[in-house]
Design an enzyme around this catalytic site. Structure first.
Site, PDB file in Angstrom:
ATOM      1  N   GLU A  11       0.272  25.159  -7.499  1.00 56.55           N
ATOM      2  CA  GLU A  11       1.454  25.230  -6.629  1.00 56.55           C
ATOM      3  C   GLU A  11       1.072  25.836  -5.278  1.00 56.55           C
ATOM      4  OE1 GLU A  11       5.784  25.597  -8.050  1.00 56.55           O
ATOM      5  OE2 GLU A  11       5.330  27.625  -7.380  1.00 56.55           O
TER       6      GLU A  11
ATOM      7  N   HIS B 168     -12.013  22.067 -30.192  1.00 56.76           N
ATOM      8  CA  HIS B 168     -11.604  21.045 -31.157  1.00 56.76           C
ATOM      9  C   HIS B 168     -10.584  20.087 -30.550  1.00 56.76           C
ATOM     10  CE1 HIS B 168     -13.765  23.196 -34.271  1.00 56.76           C
ATOM     11  NE2 HIS B 168     -13.285  24.307 -33.728  1.00 56.76           N
TER      12      HIS B 168
ATOM     13  N   LYS C 120      13.635  19.037  -6.814  1.00 63.32           N
ATOM     14  CA  LYS C 120      14.875  19.696  -7.241  1.00 63.32           C
ATOM     15  C   LYS C 120      16.082  19.006  -6.604  1.00 63.32           C
ATOM     16  CE  LYS C 120      13.078  24.446  -7.613  1.00 63.32           C
ATOM     17  NZ  LYS C 120      13.160  25.787  -7.030  1.00 63.32           N
TER      18      LYS C 120
HETATM   19  O1  F6P Z   1       8.887  25.480  -9.232  1.00 65.77           O
HETATM   20  C1  F6P Z   1       9.189  25.857  -7.938  1.00 65.77           C
HETATM   21  C2  F6P Z   1       9.625  27.244  -7.875  1.00 65.77           C
HETATM   22  O2  F6P Z   1      10.210  27.367  -6.631  1.00 65.77           O
HETATM   23  C3  F6P Z   1       8.487  28.243  -8.081  1.00 65.77           C
HETATM   24  O3  F6P Z   1       7.780  28.484  -6.931  1.00 65.77           O
HETATM   25  C4  F6P Z   1       9.214  29.419  -8.602  1.00 65.77           C
HETATM   26  O4  F6P Z   1       8.353  30.325  -9.229  1.00 65.77           O
HETATM   27  C5  F6P Z   1      10.175  28.750  -9.549  1.00 65.77           C
HETATM   28  O5  F6P Z   1      10.581  27.577  -8.868  1.00 65.77           O
HETATM   29  C6  F6P Z   1      11.374  29.558  -9.922  1.00 65.77           C
HETATM   30  O6  F6P Z   1      12.122  29.931  -8.809  1.00 65.77           O
HETATM   31  P1  F6P Z   1      13.168  31.098  -8.868  1.00 65.77           P
HETATM   32  O7  F6P Z   1      12.443  32.338  -9.255  1.00 65.77           O
HETATM   33  O8  F6P Z   1      13.757  31.161  -7.506  1.00 65.77           O
HETATM   34  O9  F6P Z   1      14.182  30.730  -9.912  1.00 65.77           O
END
Ligand code: F6P
Length: 551
Positions: free
Chosen positions: A360, A391, A513
């Site tokens: 990431e 394994h 998202k």
């Molecule tokens: O997966 C993307 C992300 O933005 C990560 O960087 C982060 O750790 C996770 O989502 C959770 O985000 P939050 O802590 O804001 O819920």
């Protein structure tokens, strides 16, 4: 926090640096690991670096002294030491979001923290008080019973770090921690929660809603599900919220809007990246399991690694060396796969934690200035407890067509420490067996085995020449765990500097998202076809709606 200084924007493409061509040339004429060892009998002793209770053996990496020198020159030309100072000094290092990345301040002892960061110690004290209340049974559920189970609801950095460390340090549970079971639920489909809700007693279960943004739908949907679940057992919602929810976030307003009681809010700050946040109040599940004292030992270990990282010359700097080896392997030798192989069941969740930390952070293809790169950046990282992986996927490492670099991680001593184990002799033997497997695997990967290929024995031939590093912890304890994680964090930062990219944003994830929110409507029975989506997504959604109708 300091302001962005445009004159400091000294990130540029790796391929524009003078050292790039020289290193490319050297990568083309690399000697095999067998040849490198044959030429230098001292190599195993020589290519080693120690810091904060960790030893990095990098003798089985395909580098010569000349390559190492050239990599150091590259680090110099990128002004790595200056960037390290900027990181620790609170400068804006996350340019696309205009933020500092001060996770290292979270583990800096209060006595040496600048006054403007005094809120860190205040929040740690608040965390300690909450841990005390919960562990000692002062905190009670809605029916007056003490808390027996805590469930952390979070995802990504709000889940992987605390989960990984709580598991790794389970043997260090303090008396208070032994009275509590700490669970983790992250999956958006609710399946982990569903399993937990089958067994947990609502009146003695406390939920931590852990989310930096407090907007992540995965976490908020899990939180809403448990809020509804608790509501079936207690109709006094204000009491439920006060007795059964703690919030941890950088967004106080959102916590309040959701209903987290102000005394149950733990805060951290926008300048702590999610995947770098386990040192903050996000580490609450760790402190609940192992106690605040051991949590502070974890921070202290990371701080030791920070001190080393800031002060050691580049050639003797453990995270810098890890970073340079990584850049060499991926950008010059085109090794695109990196296996994380802890030979220790306690580090079971370490590979998935690193997957987020590295991929990431450095899974980027434009520089800090927004220009496309023309070289490989972060490799694909994955892993598993070494003996289990033997394994599962080692066959590919030994005889597949992919070059793969591996990190082996071991604790030299186990089962003979301060924590007395039942059946100690048998366990000690198992530990030795485990270590010998680790040594055997890195050896065969490096030097190969079997006869030269021929018609009959080619199936048994191990070509070798797969590079690896071995990280040896004296013992897996809170301090060395902290140092290990900090070493990888700094490695990621150094690589980003050399690649000229930003390790602290994650725009690619944000896009996904947004798209998911838009797509929710197309699964609904009366969907009117209004969402402009591709034909594959359209057809899949139609199939799902159809299948649902059938039952
Ligand atoms: O997966 C993307 C992300 O933005 C990560 O960087 C982060 O750790 C996770 O989502 C959770 O985000 P939050 O802590 O804001 O819920």
């Amino acid at each position: 926090m300091k302001n962005k200084n445009v004159a400091d924007l000294d990130y540029c493409k790796l391929s524009l640096r003078n050292e790039y061509a020289a290193l490319m040339e050297k990568a083309d004429s690399c000697l095999s690991l067998s040849e490198l060892f044959a030429r230098d009998p001292e190599r195993g002793e020589r290519l080693r670096c120690q810091a904060a209770g960790l030893t990095l053996d990098y003798s089985k990496q395909s580098i010569t002294d000349e390559v190492f020198e050239e990599l150091l020159k590259l680090a110099d030309s990128c002004q790595l030491p200056r960037h390290i100072n900027k990181l620790f000094g609170g400068d804006i290092v996350n340019l696309s979001e205009d933020k500092a990345a001060l996770h290292t301040a979270l583990r800096t002892p209060a006595e040496v923290l600048p006054d403007e960061l005094g809120m860190i110690s205040a929040e740690l004290d608040k965390l300690a008080q909450l841990v005390f209340k919960i562990q000692q049974g002062v905190w009670r559920g809605f029916s007056g019973k003490r808390i027996t189970d805590v469930v952390n609801l979070g995802v990504g950095g709000s889940d992987l770090g605390p989960l990984m460390v709580s598991h790794a340090l389970d043997e260090y549970r303090d008396e208070g921690g032994k009275n509590l079971k700490v669970h983790f639920a992250s999956s958006m489909d609710g399946s982990q929660l569903f399993q937990l809700m089958e067994h947990l007693a609502p009146e003695s279960t406390l939920f931590i809603v852990s989310s930096k943004s407090f907007t992540t739908i995965d976490t908020l949907s899990n939180a809403q599900t448990v809020r509804d679940w608790l509501g079936h057992y207690c109709s006094d919602e204000a009491m439920l919220l006060r007795c059964h929810f703690i919030g941890v976030s950088a967004n106080r307003n959102r916590m309040t809007q959701w209903g987290i009681h102000s005394e149950n809010q733990l805060e951290f700050w926008s300048w702590v990246g999610g995947r770098f946040s386990l040192w903050s109040a996000i580490g609450l599940p760790i402190a609940l399991s192992v106690g605040v004292f051991a949590f502070r030992r974890l921070l202290a270990g990371a701080f030791q690694m920070d001190l080393h990282f800031r002060s050691a010359p580049l050639a003797e700097n453990l995270p810098v060396i890890m970073a340079l080896l990584g850049v060499w392997n991926v950008s010059f030798r085109d090794i695109r796969a990196h296996a994380i192989l802890p030979y220790d069941g306690r580090l079971k969740f370490f590979p998935s934690y690193l997957e987020q930390l590295e991929m990431e952070s450095n899974g980027k293809s434009v520089t800090q200035l927004g220009e496309p790169v023309d070289y490989m950046t972060c490799p694909v990282l994955w892993g598993e407890v070494g003996t289990n992986a033997q394994h599962a996927f080692y066959q590919l490492l030994h005889q597949g067509t992919q070059p793969v670099v591996s990190d082996f991680i071991i604790a030299a001593s186990r089962y003979d420490g301060p924590v007395q184990q039942p059946h100690q002799d048998a366990l000690l033997k198992q530990h030795d067996l485990n270590i010998s497997n680790c040594l055997a695997q890195s050896r065969v990967l490096a030097f190969g085995a079997g006869e030269q290929p021929g018609l009959l024995n080619s199936f048994r031939h191990y070509p070798g020449n797969q590079p690896s590093s071995t990280l040896v912890l004296n013992r897996l304890e809170p301090e060395s765990m902290g140092a290990l994680i900090a070493a990888y964090e700094h490695k990621v930062f150094c690589q980003a500097v050399i690649w000229g990219i930003n390790p602290f944003d994650q725009w690619g994830v944000e896009q996904g998202k947004e798209v998911a929110v838009k797509l929710q409507s197309i699964l609904q029975p009366g969907y009117d076809g209004s969402e402009p989506v591709d034909s594959s997504t359209q057809a899949l959604a139609a199939l799902i709606r159809q299948q649902r109708n059938k039952k």
